[in-house]
Design a protein around this motif. Sequence first.
Motif, PDB file in Angstrom:
ATOM      1  N   THR A 115      -6.676   5.009  -5.142  1.00 55.96           N
ATOM      2  CA  THR A 115      -6.497   3.657  -4.605  1.00 55.96           C
ATOM      3  C   THR A 115      -7.048   3.591  -3.188  1.00 55.96           C
ATOM      4  O   THR A 115      -7.201   4.616  -2.515  1.00 55.96           O
ATOM      5  N   THR A 131      -0.583   6.235 -11.062  1.00 54.19           N
ATOM      6  CA  THR A 131      -1.753   5.509 -10.575  1.00 54.19           C
ATOM      7  C   THR A 131      -2.923   6.470 -10.396  1.00 54.19           C
ATOM      8  O   THR A 131      -2.740   7.687 -10.295  1.00 54.19           O
ATOM      9  N   ALA A 135       0.835  -1.207   0.000  1.00 51.34           N
ATOM     10  CA  ALA A 135       0.000   0.000   0.000  1.00 51.34           C
ATOM     11  C   ALA A 135       0.867   1.253   0.000  1.00 51.34           C
ATOM     12  O   ALA A 135       0.562   2.242  -0.681  1.00 51.34           O
ATOM     13  N   ASP A 136       1.979   1.199   0.745  1.00 52.45           N
ATOM     14  CA  ASP A 136       2.889   2.348   0.780  1.00 52.45           C
ATOM     15  C   ASP A 136       3.585   2.540  -0.557  1.00 52.45           C
ATOM     16  O   ASP A 136       3.759   3.677  -1.027  1.00 52.45           O
ATOM     17  N   ARG A 193      -0.526   2.892   7.333  1.00 48.63           N
ATOM     18  CA  ARG A 193      -0.369   2.754   5.886  1.00 48.63           C
ATOM     19  C   ARG A 193      -1.633   2.225   5.224  1.00 48.63           C
ATOM     20  O   ARG A 193      -1.911   2.544   4.068  1.00 48.63           O
ATOM     21  N   HIS A 225       1.114   4.169  -2.794  1.00 53.10           N
ATOM     22  CA  HIS A 225       0.923   5.572  -2.395  1.00 53.10           C
ATOM     23  C   HIS A 225       2.046   6.462  -2.919  1.00 53.10           C
ATOM     24  O   HIS A 225       1.825   7.626  -3.266  1.00 53.10           O
ATOM     25  N   HIS A 226       3.263   5.908  -2.991  1.00 56.55           N
ATOM     26  CA  HIS A 226       4.418   6.676  -3.447  1.00 56.55           C
ATOM     27  C   HIS A 226       4.883   6.239  -4.832  1.00 56.55           C
ATOM     28  O   HIS A 226       6.049   6.446  -5.196  1.00 56.55           O
ATOM     29  N   GLU A 230       5.272   9.580   9.046  1.00 57.95           N
ATOM     30  CA  GLU A 230       4.157   8.887   8.386  1.00 57.95           C
ATOM     31  C   GLU A 230       2.803   9.279   8.957  1.00 57.95           C
ATOM     32  O   GLU A 230       1.772   8.743   8.535  1.00 57.95           O
ATOM     33  N   THR A 240      -7.357   0.502   0.325  1.00 56.11           N
ATOM     34  CA  THR A 240      -7.041  -0.823   0.842  1.00 56.11           C
ATOM     35  C   THR A 240      -8.332  -1.592   1.093  1.00 56.11           C
ATOM     36  O   THR A 240      -9.245  -1.091   1.757  1.00 56.11           O
ATOM     37  N   GLY A 291      -4.489   3.182   6.166  1.00 56.36           N
ATOM     38  CA  GLY A 291      -5.365   4.347   6.105  1.00 56.36           C
ATOM     39  C   GLY A 291      -5.976   4.766   7.416  1.00 56.36           C
ATOM     40  O   GLY A 291      -6.722   5.753   7.456  1.00 56.36           O
TER      41      GLY A 291
END
Length: 463
Positions: free
Chosen positions: A78, A75, A62-63, A196, A66-67, A229, A80, A198
């Motif tokens: 998105t 992308t 997921a991280d 991460r 995200h990056h 984070e 999870t 959410g």
Amino acid sequence: MSQPEHFEMLIIGSGEGGKYLAWHMAKSGRRTAVVERKLIGGSCPNTNCLPSKNEIWSAKVADFVHHAGRFGTVTGPTATDMKQVQARKRGMVEDMIAKHLELYKASGAELIMGTARFIAPKTIEVELNDGGTRVLTGERVAINLGTHATIPDIPGLAAAAPLTNVELLELDRLPEHLIVLGGGYVGLELAQAYRRFGSRVSIVETGPQLAGREDSDVTAALLEMLRDEGVVVHLGVKVLRVEGRSGQAVSLQMRTSAGDQTIEGSDILVAAGRTPNTSGIGLDIAGVTLDERGYIAVNDRLETSAPGVWAIGEAAGSPQFTHVSFDDFRIISANLTGGNRTKRDRLVPYCMFTDPPLARVGLSEAEAQRQGIAVRVAKLPVAAVLRAQTISETRGFMKALVEAGGERILGFTMIGAEAGEVMTVVQAAMLAGMPYTGLRDAIIAHPTMAEALGALFSNLPAR
């Protein structure tokens, strides 16, 4: 009462050390039985180490997503899907349980599902999960009970039905705001993972720093990582009261140096230590003595106070890692066949699977200072490692301790990408008695993270 059934080796608990001892003894021709209350294979493949690392890797993906832009991947929106995260984890657990059952069948050890309690020395009564009872006796007995999450005696906490790592890893929903009580291994790993995914995440730690047994430079790096984070961290607080119910709405009242504060959340995770599973099993009847903390008292050969009875793993006070429980099995099995292995002077490595991970083996600077051991210290930032630059994971550092008047490596700590793998290289050198110059001057493949060990040990101050 059922008629007693006799076994040459009787094992209570099918955790890491217990199951390997069962398979080994059965393959050696001894009639062997293992009594397991619930988790075939113990907590590691079912609820603890491996399921948590499975979900932590989902959080890592997921991280990455995200990056993704910084790696050149475009992308769209998105999110999870926690149901799919759970499905992947449960598939792994089911596969591992099936493999364990195959190994039991192949070894000839009998796996008995039920709850055991001693009714006499070397004699247990088992309340079977599917009904009925059996009475079992053992020529030799091994106790592999494990531990469970401690629920601190905080007003309102137990009534709030808090999550432990077991329940959190079974959630197929995403907590809106997860309050994590405890800043050790479990708390930090899961706090970062759920952030991460959410969730809003707050960590509440009563001690002055995270990961309390680590050096201050290590904990400072962890704190910076988590705060970057978006994890909120409260240190050095006293928790006064918990109100509400986890999963609905919960509040935590705490006293800080700045005054009393209240945190409002949706869920609360308790990650504040472990308690041995030694109560209610009749250990006193078996003649097995506990220490002042409730752990089984053992000698260096893992023998209990009862003749012919051994204890394995966490409930025996061994360091709370699966790999140590496996070594407990090796000690007992070796000694049963005429060996003389002990748990003295074991070099125990460990790794905390935050991202980046933290790994250590041997002494920390603080431990060396407390023990009056003079050391030389070398450090290297991970940002100086070329492999770290290629993967854009440059957080952290490596640190090595070498004896002040010699060349022996006394400790190694790393927080950074692939820290566990790099630490294992140093551990192997320490086990072999290799001087630090062996790693300093070695030809190590380029570009790897371990390659940086040459530069690290080149930084060591002269004697």
